[in-house]
Design an enzyme around this catalytic site. Structure first.
Site, PDB file in Angstrom:
ATOM      1  N   SER A 229      66.571  58.589  52.849  1.00  0.00           N
ATOM      2  CA  SER A 229      65.617  58.763  53.766  1.00  0.00           C
ATOM      3  C   SER A 229      64.099  58.629  53.376  1.00  0.00           C
ATOM      4  CB  SER A 229      65.668  60.011  54.523  1.00  0.00           C
ATOM      5  OG  SER A 229      65.713  61.024  53.156  1.00  0.00           O
TER       6      SER A 229
ATOM      7  N   HIS B   4      69.451  53.738  57.238  1.00  0.00           N
ATOM      8  CA  HIS B   4      69.143  55.251  57.384  1.00  0.00           C
ATOM      9  C   HIS B   4      69.611  55.760  58.767  1.00  0.00           C
ATOM     10  CE1 HIS B   4      65.858  58.503  57.976  1.00  0.00           C
ATOM     11  NE2 HIS B   4      66.896  58.955  57.330  1.00  0.00           N
TER      12      HIS B   4
ATOM     13  N   ASN C  66      60.395  59.695  58.582  1.00  0.00           N
ATOM     14  CA  ASN C  66      60.031  60.830  57.745  1.00  0.00           C
ATOM     15  C   ASN C  66      58.756  60.773  57.330  1.00  0.00           C
ATOM     16  OD1 ASN C  66      62.503  62.568  57.518  1.00  0.00           O
ATOM     17  ND2 ASN C  66      63.378  61.014  56.419  1.00  0.00           N
TER      18      ASN C  66
ATOM     19  N   GLU D 116      67.126  53.265  61.021  1.00  0.00           N
ATOM     20  CA  GLU D 116      66.145  52.693  60.264  1.00  0.00           C
ATOM     21  C   GLU D 116      66.836  51.598  59.297  1.00  0.00           C
ATOM     22  OE1 GLU D 116      61.944  54.832  59.739  1.00  0.00           O
ATOM     23  OE2 GLU D 116      63.671  55.973  58.743  1.00  0.00           O
TER      24      GLU D 116
END
Length: 294
Positions: free
Chosen positions: A117, A138, A188, A150
């Site tokens: 992540s 991800h 993130n 992702e």
């Protein structure tokens, strides 16, 4: 397609489930037999909920479970892999070791994906003999429900690997979004500073746990408050991601909240440990603030 998933925790089990439901043969790999058994039990429980809602049939559930095999030996688990997806703990050294081992053990033609992540795909790829076949994949948590994937291209990732992962993600009913390889990627990089600021707001005594979460749910239309979401992600994972971004960018606003650091040191990791900002020991759905943070 033969898919190998490395790591039988919450993310690995979820990834294994969505591939198995889609008809792929999945080798779920972990060094711990207990972890493998828990992972398979989690898949069974999750599919049972879907069955109860009549979104799959019993035959479809049985077929998905039959698609999953368990392996405590990495070599055996990736011997026939056409794609390997690593979903181990968010730890740089551990991931580098896994990918170095995969270079020796996985078929030369197999792309190697990481569910990281925040950690650099380029750095992970450098530990392998096939950097052009290393990519970030991800998934969001919980994997069976969340649509986003992702897709992160490292410095050397080639077009064929990227297309494979984009197309495969779409075939699972996901929405893949290609992003560049910078710390935290997109999800993130934006999310973690918000969660960290919520923790700082609590640590500084501006408001309590439930008050902060209520403001964000009712004021910003978030389905889950930031402190509850941090508990769900895992406070240790939040801390690891923030440290990756702090190291990668050298910016003070990624510095983890001291309260977060102390809670992780104390073993208060959120839902996975039974206590974080909320207390989950009762087993109910009602959120109970675990203690006073004043």
């Amino acid at each position: 397609m033969n898919i190998s998933v490395i790591g039988a925790g919450q993310m690995g089990a979820g990834i294994a489930q969505v591939f198995a439901v889609a008809g792929h043969r999945v080798s779920l790999v972990d060094i711990s037999q207990d972890a493998l058994d828990r992972g398979l039990a989690a898949i069974h429980k999750s599919l049972g909920r879907v069955l109860k809602k009549e979104r799959i049939t019993q035959a479809e559930m049985d077929g998905a479970l039959a698609n999953v095999s368990l392996h405590s030996d990495l070599g055996a688990g990736v011997a026939n892999a056409e794609l390997v997806i690593e979903a181990a703990t968010e730890n740089v050294d551990l991931k580098l070791k896994i990918f170095s081992d995969l270079s020796r053990l996985a078929p030369a033609a197999a792309p190697l994906a990481s569910n990281t992540s925040s950690i650099s795909i380029t750095r992970i790829a450098a530990a392998t003999d096939r950097p052009e076949k290393v990519i970030g994949m991800h998934f969001m948590n919980p994997v069976p429900i969340m649509k986003l994937v992702e897709v992160i291209r490292g410095y050397a990732t080639d077009d064929a690997t990227t297309k494979l992962v984009m197309d495969l993600s779409e075939s699972l009913g996901k929405v893949p979004v290609e992003v560049k390889d910078y710390p935290g990627f997109v999800a993130n990089r934006i999310l973690m500073p918000m969660l960290n600021e919520a923790m700082n707001t609590l640590w500084e005594g501006v408001a309590g746990v439930s008050e902060i979460d209520t403001v964000m749910k009712l004021g910003m239309a978030h389905p889950m408050g930031p402190l509850q979401l941090a508990d769900y992600i895992g406070l240790d994972t939040c801390l690891a991601i923030l440290r990756v971004m702090q190291d990668g960018f050298g910016r003070g606003h990624y510095q983890p909240c001291p309260l977060l650091v102390n809670m992780v040191m104390a073993g208060k990791l959120g839902r996975k440990s039974g206590e974080g900002f909320y207390d989950y020991s009762g087993g109910g759905k009602e959120l109970v603030v675990s203690k006073s943070f004043a």
